[in-house]
Design a protein around this motif. Structure first.
Motif, short mmCIF file in Angstrom:
data_model
loop_
_atom_site.label_atom_id
_atom_site.label_comp_id
_atom_site.label_asym_id
_atom_site.label_seq_id
_atom_site.Cartn_x
_atom_site.Cartn_y
_atom_site.Cartn_z
N GLN A 1 0.84 -1.20 0.00
CA GLN A 1 0.00 0.00 0.00
C GLN A 1 0.87 1.25 0.00
N GLN B 1 -1.16 11.18 -8.26
CA GLN B 1 -2.02 9.99 -8.27
C GLN B 1 -2.04 9.33 -9.63
N PRO C 1 -2.64 2.89 -9.24
CA PRO C 1 -3.10 2.13 -8.07
C PRO C 1 -1.99 1.30 -7.46
N ASP C 2 -2.05 1.10 -6.14
CA ASP C 2 -1.09 0.22 -5.47
C ASP C 2 -1.56 -1.23 -5.61
N GLN D 1 -3.22 -2.91 -3.75
CA GLN D 1 -4.59 -3.07 -3.26
C GLN D 1 -5.60 -2.41 -4.21
N LYS E 1 -5.68 0.83 -4.95
CA LYS E 1 -6.06 2.15 -4.48
C LYS E 1 -5.06 3.22 -4.91
N LYS E 2 -5.58 4.42 -5.16
CA LYS E 2 -4.71 5.56 -5.42
C LYS E 2 -4.01 5.97 -4.13
N TYR F 1 -3.08 8.07 -1.09
CA TYR F 1 -3.90 9.01 -0.30
C TYR F 1 -3.08 10.26 0.00
N GLN G 1 -6.16 7.42 8.13
CA GLN G 1 -5.35 6.93 7.01
C GLN G 1 -3.87 7.29 7.16
#
Length: 319
Positions: A33, A61, A66-67, A69, A71-72, A74, A112
């Protein structure tokens, strides 16, 4: 048939464990992540300006994607105020120490960021984030990236390109006559990192922010310990900067005491020689990095930003 009775203390323990599990299990990081990032904008800007920090946020981003997972990355772009206008005005008129306290609360309450984050400061946001690192070690800041920050303060006018240098010096003296008045220090942000090399003692005595975070009033051991816990500090200087006077402040240099012509770099400064911030050990450990880029204040090429900042210090770090 035998019965099993559960004691009240046991039941209470089970309930507490369940509550804690529900509260924190959703925040725990997964392998691969992206480490989250905190921004702090500069003077006259705001957290979410589509032409500045919001644009940088989206570029990062998009670049990282994405990682593992899906997700971008944070990014929390600090908002000190309830509206665009209020936040912009707070960059001029809200006591810096109050801003630091509010920023620390925002970071601490952001689930987060619980497991650590990287920080990127733009202009005055850089020294403000350094204050966050020194005063608020939890959650842990990993890398601090200073883009044109004024770590030894300023003593000059933005874009003062008047041919006669004495004109700029006279205006500086007019500003300096009121910079250390208590009400000015309390309410004018730029006065709180105004550094008068012609009167170092008054600066150290009356500066409510910069002299404190640079350990020039007294040695705060926690400031040293917390700063040394960082993985890296990156200082970016703009070679053609007409906003920051002197631009060497972006590399922790400043005017030599008693005059406004010659510059003393960090390594020959009293702050470094007396090791008031623990920078000697950080240098020995390879934690201090100094980058220079051609251009005026905060005028950098995106390709340079990717290759020198994002890829070495943001992309290569995952939880």
């Amino acid at each position: 048939m035998s019965s099993c009775k559960l004691s009240l203390p046991f039941l209470i323990s089970v309930i507490l464990i369940y509550i804690l599990f529900k509260k924190y299990s959703g925040n725990s990081p997964s392998a691969g992540q992206w480490v989250p990032v905190v921004f702090w904008h500069g003077m006259g800007d705001s957290c979410c300006n589509p032409l500045s920090l919001d644009r940088v946020k989206k570029h990062i981003q998009e670049e990282l994607g994405p990682d593992k997972q899906g997700k971008k990355i944070y990014i929390n772009s600090l908002k000190i105020g309830n509206s665009f206008l209020q936040e912009t005005m707070n960059g001029y008129f809200m006591n810096v120490n109050d801003q630091i306290s509010e920023a620390c609360a925002i970071i601490k309450n952001d689930s987060q960021l619980s497991y650590g984050y990287n920080a990127i400061g733009f202009s005055q946001g850089s020294q403000f984030l350094r204050a966050v690192a020194q005063r608020c070690p939890e959650p842990k800041m990993l890398n601090l990236i200073s883009i044109g920050g004024q770590h030894q303060g300023v003593y000059g006018l933005p874009h003062c390109n008047y041919p006669d240098h004495s004109f700029c010096d006279n205006i500086r003296r007019i500003l300096n006559a009121g910079a250390y008045l208590s009400w000015v220090q309390d309410y004018l942000v730029q006065a709180e990192y105004w550094h008068d090399p012609l009167n170092e003692e008054e600066y150290k005595e009356r500066s409510v922010f910069l002299a404190d975070i640079n350990n020039e009033k007294k040695i705060n051991i926690d400031y040293i310990k917390n700063l040394q816990s960082l993985n890296n500090i990156v200082f970016v200087k703009f070679n053609n900067d007409t906003m920051v006077m002197p631009k060497e402040s972006e590399w922790f240099g400043f005017y030599s005491p008693g005059q406004v012509v010659n510059i003393t770099d960090l390594w020959n400064s009293k702050l470094y020689i007396e090791d008031r911030l623990g920078l000697q050990k950080m240098r020995k450990d390879g934690k201090l990095h100094f980058l220079a880029v051609d251009g005026d204040h905060l005028r950098f090429n995106w390709d340079w930003f990717l290759s020198e900042i994002i890829h070495p210090y943001i992309k290569n770090m995952t939880i």
